[in-house]
Write a protein that holds these residues in place. Structure first.
Motif, short mmCIF file in Angstrom:
data_model
loop_
_atom_site.label_atom_id
_atom_site.label_comp_id
_atom_site.label_asym_id
_atom_site.label_seq_id
_atom_site.Cartn_x
_atom_site.Cartn_y
_atom_site.Cartn_z
N ALA A 106 -17.20 25.13 -82.95
CA ALA A 106 -18.51 25.74 -82.71
C ALA A 106 -18.62 27.07 -83.45
N THR A 107 -17.54 27.83 -83.43
CA THR A 107 -17.53 29.13 -84.13
C THR A 107 -17.74 28.92 -85.62
N GLU A 108 -16.99 28.01 -86.19
CA GLU A 108 -17.11 27.74 -87.63
C GLU A 108 -18.49 27.18 -87.98
N ALA A 109 -19.02 26.33 -87.10
CA ALA A 109 -20.33 25.72 -87.35
C ALA A 109 -21.44 26.78 -87.36
N LEU A 110 -21.36 27.74 -86.45
CA LEU A 110 -22.36 28.81 -86.40
C LEU A 110 -22.30 29.66 -87.67
N GLY A 111 -21.09 29.80 -88.22
CA GLY A 111 -20.96 30.53 -89.48
C GLY A 111 -21.65 29.81 -90.63
N LYS A 112 -21.64 28.49 -90.61
CA LYS A 112 -22.31 27.72 -91.67
C LYS A 112 -23.83 27.76 -91.51
N ILE A 113 -24.29 27.83 -90.26
CA ILE A 113 -25.74 27.85 -90.01
C ILE A 113 -26.33 29.19 -90.42
N GLY A 114 -25.76 30.29 -89.92
CA GLY A 114 -26.11 31.62 -90.39
C GLY A 114 -27.47 32.16 -90.00
N THR A 115 -28.14 31.58 -89.01
CA THR A 115 -29.41 32.11 -88.57
C THR A 115 -29.21 33.41 -87.79
N GLN A 116 -30.30 34.09 -87.50
CA GLN A 116 -30.21 35.34 -86.74
C GLN A 116 -29.56 35.11 -85.38
N GLU A 117 -29.92 34.02 -84.74
CA GLU A 117 -29.35 33.70 -83.44
C GLU A 117 -27.86 33.42 -83.55
N ALA A 118 -27.48 32.74 -84.62
CA ALA A 118 -26.06 32.44 -84.84
C ALA A 118 -25.26 33.72 -85.10
N VAL A 119 -25.82 34.62 -85.90
CA VAL A 119 -25.15 35.89 -86.18
C VAL A 119 -24.95 36.70 -84.91
N SER A 120 -25.99 36.79 -84.11
CA SER A 120 -25.89 37.55 -82.85
C SER A 120 -24.81 36.97 -81.94
N ALA A 121 -24.74 35.64 -81.88
CA ALA A 121 -23.73 34.99 -81.04
C ALA A 121 -22.33 35.26 -81.57
N LEU A 122 -22.17 35.26 -82.88
CA LEU A 122 -20.86 35.50 -83.48
C LEU A 122 -20.40 36.95 -83.30
N ILE A 123 -21.34 37.88 -83.34
CA ILE A 123 -20.99 39.29 -83.09
C ILE A 123 -20.47 39.46 -81.67
N LYS A 124 -21.13 38.80 -80.73
CA LYS A 124 -20.65 38.84 -79.34
C LYS A 124 -19.28 38.16 -79.23
N ALA A 125 -19.09 37.11 -80.01
CA ALA A 125 -17.83 36.35 -79.96
C ALA A 125 -16.64 37.14 -80.47
N LEU A 126 -16.89 38.27 -81.15
CA LEU A 126 -15.78 39.13 -81.57
C LEU A 126 -15.01 39.68 -80.38
N HIS A 127 -15.64 39.61 -79.21
CA HIS A 127 -15.00 40.09 -77.98
C HIS A 127 -14.76 38.94 -77.00
N HIS A 128 -14.69 37.75 -77.52
CA HIS A 128 -14.45 36.56 -76.70
C HIS A 128 -13.06 36.62 -76.07
N GLU A 129 -12.89 35.96 -74.95
CA GLU A 129 -11.58 35.98 -74.28
C GLU A 129 -10.53 35.18 -75.05
N ASP A 130 -10.98 34.26 -75.90
CA ASP A 130 -10.06 33.44 -76.70
C ASP A 130 -9.81 34.12 -78.03
N PHE A 131 -8.55 34.49 -78.32
CA PHE A 131 -8.25 35.20 -79.56
C PHE A 131 -8.62 34.36 -80.77
N ASP A 132 -8.50 33.04 -80.66
CA ASP A 132 -8.81 32.16 -81.78
C ASP A 132 -10.29 32.23 -82.12
N VAL A 133 -11.13 32.31 -81.10
CA VAL A 133 -12.57 32.44 -81.33
C VAL A 133 -12.88 33.80 -81.95
N ARG A 134 -12.17 34.84 -81.49
CA ARG A 134 -12.44 36.19 -81.99
C ARG A 134 -12.26 36.29 -83.52
#
Length: 445
Positions: free
Chosen positions: A176-204
């Motif tokens: 899901a993380t990688e897929a959002l990077g390929k999509i690259g919409t504003q909503e995807a970017v915002s979600a990925l910025i939040k995911a930098l603080h995800h509990e899963d280090f792999d997602v971060r």
């Protein structure tokens, strides 16, 4: 007549003839050709069987679709696989329905290929099926579904992928993380910025990597902030991403962070951007330093003394050549300047500038020999020196003093031996002097 000959060729003794006949029938696509290909699904030759399924997919008419749906349950795995992929290329309503059912096929290979095929079709029904497949009992189906949704990239898919960032399965979260990077919409970017603080280090760290692939302004700003993230993997991924996408305009910000919290990852990012942009004499060498930052550096005191004793030399006005005449200039100035020559100043230096340069280099090389600073530590030292003594950007002057001053050349050789050539390279980077030249100077006379 040609079709009849090709049908007979399906049983030719030569493997290449059988293969070519199968492919040719797929291109012809007549009723007779379709009927022959359907029969060929049960051919004794393994290669003919799966190529027949592939050929039917290219034809794509109703009779071909019906045959391919039946072929999903063929006894041969390669035929099942080819039938699944072929239905994905056809993409009709009947094909979609068959592929949704195939998500629960007994053959795991058919299951995940069905998810992949639905992603290629990408219609509303396919998206809905893939969202459900995120919770499939099969590991491969789950992450393939996330990957497929990323390729589709519509609003419904994005919303599902954002939720999937918190899926119980790590592979789904990763996809899901990688897929959002390929999509690259504003909503995807915002979600990925939040995911930098995800509990899963792999997602971060994958979120940092994904933001790097998007590369818009918001993503770059988030990556700069991520350079002082508490997670090493996030910092490293952010630095790697910035090294790949960052322009020279971001060097200032990375350098400020580097001065506050030095690290190898930020140093690497700076080096990569400079190398990629061919922009070595950037303002970071002299515009972002302040006294508080540099007070901890080992060469500050000696540089301060140099500032006081040599400031008049460094401020000497430029020579006035008004009314002067010059001979013909030999050589060519056409072509592009690249690499270490970018930004190089080759102005003729005055006698005072040469004396200034010799003194500055002597002191800097002596301290580098004694203190053995790292590449990271050497960067602010050199930046402060360049700020006070712009002659350090004059390549021609440096080459002249190294050539004509044997004592200085010996000092250089000692500094290289003590601190390493990569560190000494930092001293000569503002003048655009390549490491090859430093190596040459370091050779015994």
């Amino acid at each position: 007549e040609a079709v009849s000959a090709l049908i007979k060729a399906l049983h030719h003794e030569d493997f290449d003839v059988r293969r070519s006949a199968t492919e040719a029938l797929g291109k012809i696509g007549t009723q007779e050709a379709v009927s022959a290909l359907i029969k060929a699904l049960h051919h004794e030759d393994f290669d003919v069987r799966w190529r027949a399924a592939e050929a039917l997919g290219k034809i794509g008419n109703q009779e071909a679709v019906s045959a391919l749906i039946k072929a999903l349950h063929h006894e041969n795995y390669a035929v099942r696989r080819s039938a699944t992929e072929a239905l994905g290329k056809i993409g009709t309503q009947e094909a979609v329905s068959a592929l949704i059912k195939a998500l629960h096929h007994e053959d795991f290979d058919v299951r995940w290929r069905a998810a992949e095929a639905l992603g290629k079709i990408g219609n509303q029904e396919a998206v809905s099926a893939l969202i459900k497949a995120l919770h499939h009992e099969d590991f491969d189906v789950r992450w393939r579904a996330a990957e497929a949704l990323g390729k589709i990239g519509n609003q419904k898919a994005v919303s599902a992928l954002i939720k999937a960032l918190h899926h119980e399965n790590y592979a789904v979260r990763r996809s899901a993380t990688e897929a959002l990077g390929k999509i690259g919409t504003q909503e995807a970017v915002s979600a990925l910025i939040k995911a930098l603080h995800h509990e899963d280090f792999d997602v971060r760290w994958r979120a940092a990597e994904a933001l790097g692939k998007i590369g818009n302004q918001e993503a770059v700003s988030a990556l700069i902030k991520a350079l002082h993230h508490e997670d090493f993997d996030v910092r490293w991924s952010a630095a790697q991403a910035l090294g790949e996408i960052g322009g020279s305009e971001v060097l200032h910000y990375i350098w400020e962070l580097q001065l506050k919290t030095p690290s190898q990852d930020k140093s690497d990012a700076i080096s990569k951007i400079q190398e990629r942009c061919k922009f070595y004499n950037h303002e970071i060498y002299y515009s972002v330093l302040n006294e508080e930052t540099n007070n901890a550096d080992p060469l500050t005191s000696i540089l301060s003394k140099l500032d006081k004793t040599l400031i008049t030399m460094s401020e000497t006005p430029k020579n006035d050549f008004t009314g002067a005449t010059f001979g013909n200039i030999t050589g060519s100035v056409t072509g592009n300047i690249q690499g270490d020559n970018i930004g190089t100043q080759n102005n003729y230096a005055s006698t005072k500038d040469i004396a200034n340069l010799e003194t500055v280099l002597e002191q800097l090389l002596e301290k580098m020999e004694q203190d053995k600073p790292t590449v990271i530590d050497a960067q602010p030292i050199v930046a402060q020196a360049v700020k006070s003594h712009p002659v350090l950007q004059n390549r021609q002057a440096i080459e002249q003093v190294i050539k004509n001053n044997p004592t200085l050349k010996v000092r250089l050789q000692r500094a290289v031996t003590a601190a390493g050539i990569e560190t000494i390279k930092i001293l000569f980077a503002p003048a655009g002097i390549p490491i090859e030249a430093i190596r040459a100077w370091n050779e015994p006379s």
